[in-house]
Scaffold this motif. Sequence first.
Motif, PDB file in Angstrom:
ATOM      1  N   ASN A 113       0.810  -1.216   0.000  1.00 61.35           N
ATOM      2  CA  ASN A 113       0.000   0.000   0.000  1.00 61.35           C
ATOM      3  C   ASN A 113       0.848   1.274   0.000  1.00 61.35           C
ATOM      4  O   ASN A 113       0.749   2.111   0.896  1.00 61.35           O
ATOM      5  N   VAL A 114       1.652   1.428  -1.041  1.00 61.45           N
ATOM      6  CA  VAL A 114       2.554   2.577  -1.123  1.00 61.45           C
ATOM      7  C   VAL A 114       1.840   3.842  -1.592  1.00 61.45           C
ATOM      8  O   VAL A 114       2.290   4.951  -1.306  1.00 61.45           O
ATOM      9  N   THR A 115       0.768   3.704  -2.331  1.00 57.60           N
ATOM     10  CA  THR A 115      -0.034   4.850  -2.766  1.00 57.60           C
ATOM     11  C   THR A 115      -1.507   4.493  -2.621  1.00 57.60           C
ATOM     12  O   THR A 115      -1.870   3.308  -2.492  1.00 57.60           O
ATOM     13  N   ALA A 116      -2.361   5.499  -2.704  1.00 57.78           N
ATOM     14  CA  ALA A 116      -3.798   5.282  -2.510  1.00 57.78           C
ATOM     15  C   ALA A 116      -4.396   4.359  -3.565  1.00 57.78           C
ATOM     16  O   ALA A 116      -5.381   3.659  -3.308  1.00 57.78           O
ATOM     17  N   GLU A 117      -3.784   4.342  -4.765  1.00 53.96           N
ATOM     18  CA  GLU A 117      -4.337   3.511  -5.840  1.00 53.96           C
ATOM     19  C   GLU A 117      -4.311   2.026  -5.506  1.00 53.96           C
ATOM     20  O   GLU A 117      -5.133   1.258  -6.009  1.00 53.96           O
ATOM     21  N   VAL A 118      -3.369   1.630  -4.656  1.00 52.45           N
ATOM     22  CA  VAL A 118      -3.249   0.200  -4.355  1.00 52.45           C
ATOM     23  C   VAL A 118      -4.449  -0.311  -3.560  1.00 52.45           C
ATOM     24  O   VAL A 118      -5.153  -1.230  -4.010  1.00 52.45           O
ATOM     25  N   PRO A 119      -4.752   0.241  -2.374  1.00 59.17           N
ATOM     26  CA  PRO A 119      -5.927  -0.265  -1.662  1.00 59.17           C
ATOM     27  C   PRO A 119      -7.239   0.019  -2.399  1.00 59.17           C
ATOM     28  O   PRO A 119      -8.202  -0.744  -2.265  1.00 59.17           O
ATOM     29  N   CYS A 120      -7.274   1.105  -3.185  1.00 58.40           N
ATOM     30  CA  CYS A 120      -8.508   1.446  -3.896  1.00 58.40           C
ATOM     31  C   CYS A 120      -8.793   0.526  -5.072  1.00 58.40           C
ATOM     32  O   CYS A 120      -9.953   0.273  -5.394  1.00 58.40           O
ATOM     33  N   HIS A 121      -7.757   0.029  -5.715  1.00 60.36           N
ATOM     34  CA  HIS A 121      -7.958  -0.742  -6.940  1.00 60.36           C
ATOM     35  C   HIS A 121      -7.384  -2.161  -6.885  1.00 60.36           C
ATOM     36  O   HIS A 121      -8.050  -3.108  -7.299  1.00 60.36           O
ATOM     37  N   VAL A 122      -6.157  -2.290  -6.402  1.00 60.60           N
ATOM     38  CA  VAL A 122      -5.522  -3.611  -6.373  1.00 60.60           C
ATOM     39  C   VAL A 122      -6.036  -4.433  -5.195  1.00 60.60           C
ATOM     40  O   VAL A 122      -6.334  -5.619  -5.325  1.00 60.60           O
ATOM     41  N   GLY A 123      -6.138  -3.778  -4.035  1.00 63.39           N
ATOM     42  CA  GLY A 123      -6.577  -4.441  -2.807  1.00 63.39           C
ATOM     43  C   GLY A 123      -5.624  -4.131  -1.678  1.00 63.39           C
ATOM     44  O   GLY A 123      -4.399  -4.156  -1.870  1.00 63.39           O
ATOM     45  N   SER A 124      -6.151  -3.820  -0.502  1.00 64.38           N
ATOM     46  CA  SER A 124      -5.288  -3.474   0.632  1.00 64.38           C
ATOM     47  C   SER A 124      -4.506  -4.677   1.140  1.00 64.38           C
ATOM     48  O   SER A 124      -3.460  -4.532   1.781  1.00 64.38           O
ATOM     49  N   GLU A 125      -5.006  -5.879   0.860  1.00 64.72           N
ATOM     50  CA  GLU A 125      -4.290  -7.113   1.176  1.00 64.72           C
ATOM     51  C   GLU A 125      -4.187  -7.950  -0.098  1.00 64.72           C
ATOM     52  O   GLU A 125      -5.186  -8.190  -0.768  1.00 64.72           O
ATOM     53  N   ILE A 126      -2.981  -8.368  -0.423  1.00 66.81           N
ATOM     54  CA  ILE A 126      -2.772  -9.177  -1.620  1.00 66.81           C
ATOM     55  C   ILE A 126      -2.326 -10.570  -1.188  1.00 66.81           C
ATOM     56  O   ILE A 126      -1.232 -10.741  -0.648  1.00 66.81           O
ATOM     57  N   PRO A 127      -3.181 -11.570  -1.372  1.00 69.88           N
ATOM     58  CA  PRO A 127      -2.805 -12.927  -0.967  1.00 69.88           C
ATOM     59  C   PRO A 127      -1.666 -13.465  -1.818  1.00 69.88           C
ATOM     60  O   PRO A 127      -1.424 -12.999  -2.939  1.00 69.88           O
ATOM     61  N   VAL A 128      -0.964 -14.444  -1.265  1.00 71.52           N
ATOM     62  CA  VAL A 128       0.186 -15.053  -1.935  1.00 71.52           C
ATOM     63  C   VAL A 128      -0.067 -16.551  -2.112  1.00 71.52           C
ATOM     64  O   VAL A 128      -0.449 -17.236  -1.155  1.00 71.52           O
ATOM     65  N   VAL A 129       0.132 -17.035  -3.315  1.00 74.71           N
ATOM     66  CA  VAL A 129       0.014 -18.467  -3.594  1.00 74.71           C
ATOM     67  C   VAL A 129       1.428 -19.028  -3.725  1.00 74.71           C
ATOM     68  O   VAL A 129       2.237 -18.493  -4.490  1.00 74.71           O
ATOM     69  N   PRO A 130       1.768 -20.072  -2.985  1.00 75.07           N
ATOM     70  CA  PRO A 130       3.117 -20.647  -3.103  1.00 75.07           C
ATOM     71  C   PRO A 130       3.347 -21.222  -4.491  1.00 75.07           C
ATOM     72  O   PRO A 130       2.399 -21.403  -5.264  1.00 75.07           O
ATOM     73  N   TYR A 131       4.592 -21.507  -4.807  1.00 82.20           N
ATOM     74  CA  TYR A 131       4.899 -22.015  -6.141  1.00 82.20           C
ATOM     75  C   TYR A 131       4.295 -23.400  -6.362  1.00 82.20           C
ATOM     76  O   TYR A 131       4.469 -24.314  -5.553  1.00 82.20           O
ATOM     77  N   PHE A 132       3.567 -23.515  -7.446  1.00 82.00           N
ATOM     78  CA  PHE A 132       3.102 -24.793  -7.978  1.00 82.00           C
ATOM     79  C   PHE A 132       3.409 -24.778  -9.475  1.00 82.00           C
ATOM     80  O   PHE A 132       3.467 -23.723 -10.098  1.00 82.00           O
TER      81      PHE A 132
END
Length: 212
Positions: A113-132
């Motif tokens: 969340n470095v800028t307002a656009e991230v929580p507004c559009h990308v999501g305030s939390e971004i889940p991580v999927v391990p390598y498959f």
Amino acid sequence: MITNEQIEQFIAQAHRVGDAGLTICSSGNISWRIGDEVLLSGTGSWVPSLPKEKVAVCRLSTGEVLNGVKPSMESGFHLGVLRERSDVNVVLHFQSHYATAVACMKNRPTNFNVTAEVPCHVGSEIPVVPYFRPGSKELAQGVIDALKDHNSVLLLKHGQVVCGKDFDQAFERAMFFEMACRIIIQSGGDYTVLTPEEIDDLETYILGKKTK
């Protein structure tokens, strides 16, 4: 019934993704729900120069190929996300420069969340999927689970997936995801993020509805 105009629109959007540097050569794939059917970039196709003969048409409910073109090896999570999310019509798997670098970092950031656009559009939390392995059932299920209640996901040692109600929303999420990762990397790790209070205050900016 899929029309030629819809196929041409899909191809134009795929080229837009490539022109923005979100995919190179055969990396990435894209899908678009149209009623009960889904357009998907074909297996091995180059999204930046996707031709008509590499556009697969599938039945959403079963994954049955309707036009003889084999869909992307990642069609499992494209179809799965679209089945789970009635509010989503476009799924984009991309491998942009900075976001993919972050996906491969040993000590990767946990807050984007470095800028307002991230929580507004990308999501305030971004889940991580391990390598498959790409194309595996495990990867497909990981992405489907992550996007049930989020709009963006980071795939370790692989790339990213975003979804949206239309092409513009998915494209915007991908671009701001990449922007955040560029800021993080170019800052050399010396960056700040929005506080939880600042993120909550952004509700007014997005009409009172928080982005997932």
